[in-house]
Design a protein around this motif. Structure first.
Motif, PDB file in Angstrom:
ATOM      1  N   PRO A   1       0.964  -1.330   0.059  1.00 41.94           N
ATOM      2  CA  PRO A   1      -0.105   0.243  -0.123  1.00 41.94           C
ATOM      3  C   PRO A   1       0.699   1.075  -0.067  1.00 41.94           C
ATOM      4  N   SER A   2       2.035   1.379   0.605  1.00 46.11           N
ATOM      5  CA  SER A   2       2.911   2.617   0.765  1.00 46.11           C
ATOM      6  C   SER A   2       3.587   2.522  -0.481  1.00 46.11           C
TER       7      SER A   2
ATOM      8  N   ARG B   1       1.073   4.156  -3.120  1.00 49.47           N
ATOM      9  CA  ARG B   1       0.874   5.629  -2.952  1.00 49.47           C
ATOM     10  C   ARG B   1       2.338   6.411  -3.239  1.00 49.47           C
ATOM     11  N   GLN B   2       3.361   5.947  -3.102  1.00 46.83           N
ATOM     12  CA  GLN B   2       4.422   6.726  -3.289  1.00 46.83           C
ATOM     13  C   GLN B   2       4.800   6.490  -5.068  1.00 46.83           C
TER      14      GLN B   2
ATOM     15  N   GLY C   1       2.575   6.317  -7.279  1.00 46.05           N
ATOM     16  CA  GLY C   1       1.494   6.839  -8.082  1.00 46.05           C
ATOM     17  C   GLY C   1       0.763   5.763  -8.564  1.00 46.05           C
TER      18      GLY C   1
ATOM     19  N   PRO D   1      -4.620   2.162  -7.880  1.00 44.31           N
ATOM     20  CA  PRO D   1      -4.898   0.997  -6.957  1.00 44.31           C
ATOM     21  C   PRO D   1      -6.066  -0.081  -7.704  1.00 44.31           C
TER      22      PRO D   1
END
Length: 344
Positions: free
Chosen positions: A322-323, A326-327, A329, A332
């Motif tokens: 998940p991290s 996000r980092q 981009g 999901p």
């Protein structure tokens, strides 16, 4: 000397026929120069990627009856892959086949294949997803974000593994605390950190010195790269063959050039490209196997974790996913679709 009327007539007719044939030749030459396709790649002439692209170019010229003039430039004679996207956009080159690691800074979703989801996966598992619906979605996003056309299936480089100098790694627990060179990338950093290693970004030209001085104790790369760089000369003695990720090259074409082609020629390009993909993939796999044999011959010991260990540690690394998403981009929804396809 007198020339008879019949002879003169034959000469006039011969001259007329010659003028027609010369005119036809001129038209053919004009047709042959109708399209210029400049292809750029940075790999050297002997690389399996380069050889496949060269075969594609020769076949395309022949199949198009010379309507497409292919000029192929390898060994970064035109552009390095890191610069070729800008060259494509400006029309300085019509086609390039950069590594996927060159594209995720422009198209984050290309980084999908670097996620822990793909850690320890075989080539066949990668193909099942990359050559299917998810792979098509990624290629369409490359097209829309970069304003290019993705010609077809991607070419192979092969699996990246881990290599070490003084400490053999027989199991994942042995990675704890090891300083490992990576080329960069959020996913590489997070994956190896999840295994307890200390990943460090080191420029490739600085790697031999870093290995010799003990600034790093290992490196993330491929069998073929270790062989070509002769890294055993700088202390590499062990390998952990854990299939960190599966690297490929992406065939992209300048959109203006693509749209200038007739539907017939567009299909010809796609068909001709498709003809070389399977052979290139086989050649890339064989090159990695040959490189592996060369490493063994140089005394490099290769450790192979079993499928259960790979699955266990893939689950460990996926806790960081998940991290990473996000980092980087990443979309999901695309990741979820890939996970469903990979696990089914």
């Amino acid at each position: 000397m007198q020339v008879s009327i019949s002879t003169r007539l034959r000469l006039v007719l011969l001259s007329f026929v010659l003028s027609l044939s010369m005119g036809a030749g001129t038209v053919s030459a004009q047709e042959a120069a109708q399209y210029l396709l400049r292809i750029s790649t940075e790999n050297t002439a002997g690389h399996v990627q380069t050889q496949a692209i060269e075969r594609f170019g020769r076949r395309l010229e022949q199949a198009s009856n010379g309507r497409i003039d292919v000029q192929f430039h390898h060994s970064a004679q035109l552009f390095r892959d890191r610069d070729v996207i800008a060259a494509l956009s400006s029309g300085k080159v019509e086609m390039a086949v950069p590594g996927m690691w060159q594209l995720d800074r422009y198209v984050p979703d290309v980084g999908l294949y670097m996620l822990p989801l793909f850690y320890g996966r075989t080539a066949e598992e990668n193909y099942r997803l990359r050559d299917g619906e998810v792979g098509n979605l990624v290629s369409r996003r490359v097209e829309s974000d970069l304003g290019v056309e993705v010609l077809g299936r991607w070419l192979d480089l092969g699996h990246a593994h881990l290599y070490f100098t003084d400490r053999p790694v027989k199991r994942h627990e042995d990675l704890a605390g090891l300083k490992l060179r990576i080329p960069g990338g959020v996913a590489n950093q997070a994956r190896l950190a999840a295994f307890g290693a200390d990943p460090l970004v080191v420029a490739w030209p600085d790697l031999p010195n870093a290995l010799e001085r003990g600034q790093v104790e290992g490196v993330l790369t491929t069998h073929e790269t270790v062989r070509s760089a002769e890294l055993w000369r700088t202390g590499v003695r062990f390998s952990f063959e854990d299939m960190e990720y599966f690297a490929q090259y992406v065939p992209i074409i300048n959109a203006r050039f693509w749209k200038s082609l007739s539907p017939e020629l567009q299909q010809l390009l796609r068909d001709t490209w498709e003809e070389v993909v399977d052979d290139q993939r086989d050649a890339a796999a064989n090159a990695q196997l040959d490189a592996r044999a060369a490493l063994l011959a140089k005394g490099v010991k290769v450790m192979v974790p079993d499928a259960a260990a790979l699955a266990e540690w893939r689950a460990v690394a996926r806790q960081q996913e998940p991290s990473i998403i996000r980092q980087m981009g990443l979309d999901p929804a695309l990741v979820e679709k890939a996970a469903e396809a990979m696990e089914n």
